[in-house]
Design a protein around this motif. Structure first.
Motif, PDB file in Angstrom:
ATOM      1  N   ARG A   1      56.884  44.691  27.576  1.00  0.00           N
ATOM      2  CA  ARG A   1      56.255  45.234  28.784  1.00  0.00           C
ATOM      3  C   ARG A   1      54.988  44.448  29.060  1.00  0.00           C
ATOM      4  NH1 ARG A   1      57.038  51.609  29.529  1.00  0.00           N
ATOM      5  NH2 ARG A   1      59.284  51.449  29.625  1.00  0.00           N
ATOM      6  N   LEU A   2      54.861  44.060  30.316  1.00  0.00           N
ATOM      7  CA  LEU A   2      53.642  43.405  30.786  1.00  0.00           C
ATOM      8  C   LEU A   2      53.001  44.332  31.803  1.00  0.00           C
ATOM      9  CD1 LEU A   2      54.898  39.755  31.393  1.00  0.00           C
ATOM     10  CD2 LEU A   2      53.588  40.607  29.460  1.00  0.00           C
ATOM     11  N   ARG A   3      51.805  44.775  31.513  1.00  0.00           N
ATOM     12  CA  ARG A   3      51.076  45.647  32.426  1.00  0.00           C
ATOM     13  C   ARG A   3      50.600  44.830  33.622  1.00  0.00           C
ATOM     14  NH1 ARG A   3      45.629  47.583  32.506  1.00  0.00           N
ATOM     15  NH2 ARG A   3      45.231  46.235  30.746  1.00  0.00           N
ATOM     16  N   ILE A   4      50.641  45.425  34.798  1.00  0.00           N
ATOM     17  CA  ILE A   4      50.176  44.769  36.010  1.00  0.00           C
ATOM     18  C   ILE A   4      48.727  45.174  36.265  1.00  0.00           C
ATOM     19  CG2 ILE A   4      50.439  44.681  38.527  1.00  0.00           C
ATOM     20  CD1 ILE A   4      53.465  44.950  38.053  1.00  0.00           C
ATOM     21  N   ASN A   5      47.879  44.181  36.444  1.00  0.00           N
ATOM     22  CA  ASN A   5      46.468  44.398  36.734  1.00  0.00           C
ATOM     23  C   ASN A   5      46.173  43.808  38.108  1.00  0.00           C
ATOM     24  OD1 ASN A   5      43.691  44.954  36.357  1.00  0.00           O
ATOM     25  ND2 ASN A   5      43.365  42.901  35.554  1.00  0.00           N
ATOM     26  N   MET A   6      45.569  44.610  38.971  1.00  0.00           N
ATOM     27  CA  MET A   6      45.187  44.156  40.309  1.00  0.00           C
ATOM     28  C   MET A   6      43.669  43.960  40.326  1.00  0.00           C
ATOM     29  SD  MET A   6      48.218  44.176  41.504  1.00  0.00           S
ATOM     30  CE  MET A   6      48.109  43.899  43.254  1.00  0.00           C
ATOM     31  N   ASP A   7      43.224  42.724  40.589  1.00  0.00           N
ATOM     32  CA  ASP A   7      41.789  42.422  40.564  1.00  0.00           C
ATOM     33  C   ASP A   7      41.376  41.643  41.806  1.00  0.00           C
ATOM     34  OD1 ASP A   7      39.171  41.850  40.001  1.00  0.00           O
ATOM     35  OD2 ASP A   7      39.577  40.869  38.085  1.00  0.00           O
ATOM     36  N   PRO A   8      40.980  42.349  42.875  1.00  0.00           N
ATOM     37  CA  PRO A   8      40.598  41.661  44.117  1.00  0.00           C
ATOM     38  C   PRO A   8      39.275  40.919  44.017  1.00  0.00           C
ATOM     39  CG  PRO A   8      40.190  44.007  44.315  1.00  0.00           C
ATOM     40  CD  PRO A   8      40.877  43.794  42.975  1.00  0.00           C
TER      41      PRO A   8
ATOM     42  N   PHE B   1      47.024  39.978  39.110  1.00  0.00           N
ATOM     43  CA  PHE B   1      47.061  39.482  40.478  1.00  0.00           C
ATOM     44  C   PHE B   1      45.631  39.550  40.981  1.00  0.00           C
ATOM     45  CE2 PHE B   1      51.301  40.893  39.646  1.00  0.00           C
ATOM     46  CZ  PHE B   1      52.096  39.942  40.277  1.00  0.00           C
ATOM     47  N   SER B   2      45.085  38.393  41.362  1.00  0.00           N
ATOM     48  CA  SER B   2      43.680  38.366  41.752  1.00  0.00           C
ATOM     49  C   SER B   2      43.493  37.643  43.079  1.00  0.00           C
ATOM     50  CB  SER B   2      42.842  37.702  40.662  1.00  0.00           C
ATOM     51  OG  SER B   2      43.321  36.409  40.395  1.00  0.00           O
TER      52      SER B   2
END
Length: 125
Positions: A115-122, A18-19
């Protein structure tokens, strides 16, 4: 011979990012493809349901077909870390069943899991 062991193909296969402006809702789409020779029911769960809304979280996919899944990140008061993930589980689906009915009658572990890891990249648009 059944090829259920090939199960589902998930794209992307390991991380959902999510970016952009994470103070607003952000949507990400991924695909689920049935690579087996039989109909499969899948169920998608998340480690943080109040922050992530999953469209088509439970469904049945005929052999060879694909579904697009949209996950919407909804900002919440606490910061979301990279320790969260999406779990995708699947089982065989008999003819004439619905996704809800096959999961209600299923006992034991699923036939497969991703499993899909969630990555937060603002910082990324």
């Amino acid at each position: 011979m059944s090829t259920i062991k090939r199960g589902l193909k998930i794209e992307p296969e390991d991380i959902i990012t999510f970016s952009g402006d994470l103070s607003k809702e952000v949507r990400v789409t991924f695909s689920v493809t049935n690579k087996s020779d039989q109909k499969l029911a899948y169920k998608i769960k998340c480690t943080k349901n109040d922050a992530f809304k999953i469209s088509n979280a439970i469904d049945v996919i005929p052999s060879g077909q694909q579904r697009q899944i949209t996950i919407t990140y909804r900002p919440i008061a606490e910061e979301i870390s990279d320790r969260h993930h999406i779990g995708i589980y699947y089982i065989p689906a008999p003819e004439g069943c619905t996704a809800n009915s096959v999961w209600k009658e299923h006992y034991g572990p699923p036939c497969g899991e991703y499993r899909l890891r969630i990555n937060m990249d603002p910082t990324q648009e």
